[in-house]
Write an enzyme that holds these catalytic residues in place. Sequence first.
Site, mmCIF file in Angstrom:
data_model
loop_
_atom_site.group_PDB
_atom_site.id
_atom_site.type_symbol
_atom_site.label_atom_id
_atom_site.label_comp_id
_atom_site.label_asym_id
_atom_site.label_seq_id
_atom_site.Cartn_x
_atom_site.Cartn_y
_atom_site.Cartn_z
ATOM 1 N N SER A 179 -10.602 28.355 6.639
ATOM 2 C CA SER A 179 -10.078 28.237 5.315
ATOM 3 C C SER A 179 -8.804 27.866 4.752
ATOM 4 C CB SER A 179 -10.829 29.562 4.275
ATOM 5 O OG SER A 179 -10.006 30.407 4.579
ATOM 6 N N HIS A 207 -16.271 26.263 4.713
ATOM 7 C CA HIS A 207 -15.661 24.989 4.222
ATOM 8 C C HIS A 207 -16.159 23.891 5.177
ATOM 9 C CE1 HIS A 207 -12.739 27.255 1.661
ATOM 10 N NE2 HIS A 207 -13.053 28.153 2.658
ATOM 11 N N LYS A 238 -18.688 25.444 -2.555
ATOM 12 C CA LYS A 238 -17.508 24.494 -2.107
ATOM 13 C C LYS A 238 -17.946 23.186 -2.291
ATOM 14 C CE LYS A 238 -15.463 28.592 -0.081
ATOM 15 N NZ LYS A 238 -15.512 29.572 -1.006
HETATM 16 C C1 LIG Z 1 -14.478 31.431 4.790
HETATM 17 C C2 LIG Z 1 -15.020 31.869 3.562
HETATM 18 N N1 LIG Z 1 -15.893 32.646 3.659
HETATM 19 C C3 LIG Z 1 -16.546 33.078 2.558
HETATM 20 C C4 LIG Z 1 -15.954 32.870 1.330
HETATM 21 C C5 LIG Z 1 -16.629 33.717 0.180
HETATM 22 O O1 LIG Z 1 -17.506 32.633 -0.518
HETATM 23 P P1 LIG Z 1 -17.558 32.799 -1.966
HETATM 24 O O2 LIG Z 1 -16.668 32.079 -2.785
HETATM 25 O O3 LIG Z 1 -19.074 31.986 -2.307
HETATM 26 O O4 LIG Z 1 -17.648 34.271 -2.449
HETATM 27 C C6 LIG Z 1 -14.905 32.066 1.289
HETATM 28 C C7 LIG Z 1 -14.358 31.761 -0.273
HETATM 29 O O5 LIG Z 1 -13.368 31.729 -0.441
HETATM 30 C C8 LIG Z 1 -14.255 31.486 2.516
HETATM 31 O O6 LIG Z 1 -13.284 30.672 2.386
#
Ligand SMILES: Cc1ncc(COP(=O)(O)O)c(C=O)c1O
Length: 392
Positions: A179, A207, A238
Site C-alpha cells: 500500500s 490495492h 479502493k
Molecule cells: C493493505 C491494506 N489492507 C487493509 C486495509 C483496510 O481496508 P479498509 O479501508 O477497507 O478498512 C487497507 C486500507 O487502507 C490496506 O491498505
Amino acid sequence: MPQDFVENELLRLREAGLYRTLRRVDGDQGPTLLLDGREVVNFSSNNYLGLANHPALCQAAKAAIDRYGCGSGASRLISGNMALHEELEAKIAEFKGTEAALVFNSGFQANTGIIPALVGPDDVVFSDALNHASIIDGCRLARAKIVVYEHCDMDQLQRGLQEAPSDGRKLIITESLFSMDGDEAPLKEIVELAERYGAMVMVDEAHATGIYEPNGAGLIAKLGLGERVLVQMGTLGKALGGFGAYVAGSKALRELMINRCRSFVFTTALPPAVMAMGIAAIDLVKNEPERRQVLRRNCDTLRSGLRGLDYRLGASGSQILPLIVGDADACMKFSEYLLSRGVFAQGIRPPTVPPGTSRLRITLMATHTHEHLRQALKAFEDAKESRIADRG
Ligand SMILES: Cc1ncc(COP(=O)(O)O)c(C=O)c1O
C-alpha cells in the site's frame, strides 16, 4: 489529573512532527477535489479506477435503497443476512475464481478477524515488515508468535520457517501490492516456501484488486496462484469504488469464518446499498478493461516525468508512486508546497511507514487527464527549483 494525558499526548505528537489533522472534502471523489474549500488535483486517493462516483454504482445503490431500505438491522448470523450479501459473495467468488467468498464490513475488520480465526497462541505467523496496520493488529489479536521478515526477503522467510516448531500451525501473510511502496510481493516464491514447509498463505489484495489483467481480479489471479493461496483477502473501497471487504477461498474457509471470526460475528451486516455498489463495480472492472489501460498510461507518464526531474521514486511499477523524502517534517512541508500549487499528494509519516522513510504517496487514477498530469509535473518542477524538495 489523569485526563492531562490527553493534552500531554497531543503535545508530544506535535513536538515529534507527527500531529495529524483532518482535511475536509466537499463534493465528490474525483480526479479533482474541493479540499478545504479549494479545488485541487487529487493524487491522494485509492479510487484508482474512478468508480467512486460512477453513475452505475450510484444507480445500483439508489435502486437497492428503494427496494430494500437503508439498514440491515442486525448481524449476518441473526437477521441481517440479506439476499444481496449472498449475491455479492457469489459475484466475488466468480471474479476471484474461488469456491466461495464472505463479505466483511471493512478491510481492517477482515484482517483483524481472519488471522485470529486461523492461528492462536501455539502457532507462528510470518508477516512482511511492510504489511498494513490491520494485519499487524490481526497478528497481535491472534496471540500467535509473530515472525516479521524483512520486506520481501525470501531467505529470511525461509530461515524463519525452518526454525519454527513442527507442532502448531504456520501462516504466512503478505500484501500482494504494497500500500505504501507500490511494489509487489514475490507471491510465487512465498507459495513455494509455504508448500515446502507446510504453511498456510494469506494474501491481502486491497490495492491489487481491480488493477491487474486479465480481468482485474488481482495479482494472485494474474500469476495463476489461486489454487495455492488459502486466504485471498481484498477490499471493495479502493479500486472498486465502494466500501467493505471480503475473503475469497474454499467453502470450508467461508464456513470457518462464519463460525469463528469475531469481527464477522459480532457486527451489524453491511447495508444493501453497499452490496449493490460492489456488484456493479465488479461488473465494470471485468467488462471495461480500458480503465486499467488508461491508469497504466497515466502511471507511466507521471513516473517518467518525475524521474526526468531527478526525483527518487521507490521500486514501484504500479499506480502507487512513493516519492521518498525521509524526514517527516520536510515531507509535510513538501506536501503543503504542492498543495499551495493546487496538487494534493499526501505526506505519509511514521507510524504508517518506518521512521526515516516519510514520503509523498502519489496515487494515480484512470480519470486523471493529460492536463492534471501536466499540472502535477509543473508543481514538482517548481518544487525542485525552489529547493523545497531538497530539504530532507
Ligand atoms: C493493505 C491494506 N489492507 C487493509 C486495509 C483496510 O481496508 P479498509 O479501508 O477497507 O478498512 C487497507 C486500507 O487502507 C490496506 O491498505
